[in-house]
Design a protein around this motif. Sequence first.
Motif, mmCIF file in Angstrom:
data_model
loop_
_atom_site.group_PDB
_atom_site.id
_atom_site.type_symbol
_atom_site.label_atom_id
_atom_site.label_comp_id
_atom_site.label_asym_id
_atom_site.label_seq_id
_atom_site.Cartn_x
_atom_site.Cartn_y
_atom_site.Cartn_z
ATOM 1 N N VAL A 194 -17.788 44.266 0.895
ATOM 2 C CA VAL A 194 -17.959 45.025 -0.345
ATOM 3 C C VAL A 194 -17.146 44.414 -1.486
ATOM 4 C CG1 VAL A 194 -17.638 47.270 -1.441
ATOM 5 C CG2 VAL A 194 -18.528 47.143 0.875
ATOM 6 N N GLN A 195 -15.935 43.959 -1.212
ATOM 7 C CA GLN A 195 -15.110 43.370 -2.272
ATOM 8 C C GLN A 195 -15.791 42.142 -2.871
ATOM 9 O OE1 GLN A 195 -12.549 44.723 -3.784
ATOM 10 N NE2 GLN A 195 -12.628 43.019 -5.207
ATOM 11 N N GLN A 196 -16.421 41.323 -2.049
ATOM 12 C CA GLN A 196 -17.134 40.140 -2.536
ATOM 13 C C GLN A 196 -18.315 40.554 -3.410
ATOM 14 O OE1 GLN A 196 -17.644 38.760 1.571
ATOM 15 N NE2 GLN A 196 -16.853 36.774 0.880
ATOM 16 N N ILE A 197 -18.995 41.602 -3.003
ATOM 17 C CA ILE A 197 -20.138 42.101 -3.770
ATOM 18 C C ILE A 197 -19.666 42.640 -5.117
ATOM 19 C CG2 ILE A 197 -21.996 43.813 -3.812
ATOM 20 C CD1 ILE A 197 -21.941 43.552 -0.678
ATOM 21 N N LYS A 198 -18.545 43.349 -5.112
ATOM 22 C CA LYS A 198 -17.994 43.878 -6.362
ATOM 23 C C LYS A 198 -17.609 42.752 -7.312
ATOM 24 C CE LYS A 198 -16.339 48.345 -4.770
ATOM 25 N NZ LYS A 198 -15.180 49.232 -4.623
ATOM 26 N N ALA A 226 -29.916 38.404 2.581
ATOM 27 C CA ALA A 226 -30.791 38.434 3.752
ATOM 28 C C ALA A 226 -30.037 38.720 5.051
ATOM 29 C CB ALA A 226 -31.570 37.132 3.853
ATOM 30 N N GLU A 227 -28.854 38.173 5.205
ATOM 31 C CA GLU A 227 -28.104 38.347 6.441
ATOM 32 C C GLU A 227 -27.772 39.816 6.719
ATOM 33 O OE1 GLU A 227 -23.719 37.116 7.890
ATOM 34 O OE2 GLU A 227 -24.959 35.471 7.147
ATOM 35 N N ASP A 228 -27.537 40.599 5.678
ATOM 36 C CA ASP A 228 -27.180 42.009 5.833
ATOM 37 C C ASP A 228 -28.369 42.960 5.697
ATOM 38 O OD1 ASP A 228 -24.476 41.376 6.099
ATOM 39 O OD2 ASP A 228 -24.116 41.512 3.951
ATOM 40 N N CYS A 229 -29.515 42.439 5.352
ATOM 41 C CA CYS A 229 -30.670 43.287 5.048
ATOM 42 C C CYS A 229 -31.434 43.676 6.312
ATOM 43 C CB CYS A 229 -31.604 42.541 4.088
ATOM 44 S SG CYS A 229 -32.846 43.607 3.342
ATOM 45 N N ASN A 230 -32.189 44.755 6.185
ATOM 46 C CA ASN A 230 -33.092 45.157 7.273
ATOM 47 C C ASN A 230 -34.380 45.677 6.707
ATOM 48 O OD1 ASN A 230 -32.595 47.782 6.390
ATOM 49 N ND2 ASN A 230 -31.248 48.249 8.072
ATOM 50 N N ILE A 245 -25.863 46.029 -4.454
ATOM 51 C CA ILE A 245 -26.719 44.879 -4.179
ATOM 52 C C ILE A 245 -28.062 45.028 -4.889
ATOM 53 C CG2 ILE A 245 -28.019 43.673 -2.380
ATOM 54 C CD1 ILE A 245 -25.583 44.138 -0.536
ATOM 55 N N ARG A 246 -28.640 46.211 -4.848
ATOM 56 C CA ARG A 246 -29.933 46.416 -5.534
ATOM 57 C C ARG A 246 -29.793 46.226 -7.046
ATOM 58 N NH1 ARG A 246 -30.331 49.927 -1.232
ATOM 59 N NH2 ARG A 246 -29.528 51.709 -2.398
ATOM 60 N N LEU A 247 -28.674 46.653 -7.630
ATOM 61 C CA LEU A 247 -28.446 46.424 -9.056
ATOM 62 C C LEU A 247 -28.340 44.931 -9.364
ATOM 63 C CD1 LEU A 247 -25.916 49.247 -9.965
ATOM 64 C CD2 LEU A 247 -28.233 48.963 -10.857
ATOM 65 N N LEU A 286 -20.130 53.106 -6.494
ATOM 66 C CA LEU A 286 -21.417 52.778 -5.891
ATOM 67 C C LEU A 286 -21.231 52.254 -4.476
ATOM 68 C CD1 LEU A 286 -23.112 50.945 -8.884
ATOM 69 C CD2 LEU A 286 -23.539 53.267 -8.093
ATOM 70 N N LYS A 287 -22.196 52.549 -3.642
ATOM 71 C CA LYS A 287 -22.179 52.061 -2.267
ATOM 72 C C LYS A 287 -22.674 50.622 -2.248
ATOM 73 C CE LYS A 287 -22.967 56.621 -0.371
ATOM 74 N NZ LYS A 287 -23.843 57.483 0.385
ATOM 75 N N LYS A 288 -22.441 49.950 -1.140
ATOM 76 C CA LYS A 288 -22.806 48.545 -0.978
ATOM 77 C C LYS A 288 -24.275 48.297 -1.323
ATOM 78 C CE LYS A 288 -22.952 44.934 2.553
ATOM 79 N NZ LYS A 288 -22.558 44.594 3.931
#
Length: 59
Positions: free
Chosen positions: A3-7, A55-59, A26-28, A20-22
């Motif tokens: 999450v920190q990397q995404i932020k 992609a690695e975290d997606c489902n 990501i969608r934003l 916001l959640k992870k």
Amino acid sequence: MKVQQIKEIAQRMEIPCGKLKKGELIRLIQSREGNIACFDSGQSGQCGQQGCLWAEDCN
């Protein structure tokens, strides 16, 4: 991705992180990049976004 990397990515793109959640972050980011905001929507097999950063975290 953590999450920190995404932020950090969001902040570089001037997207306010707030509480916001992870998946929301990501969608934003996907939208800001001009991509389909499909992360964690169950469409990973049909989105057609080859080489997506998420992609690695997606489902």
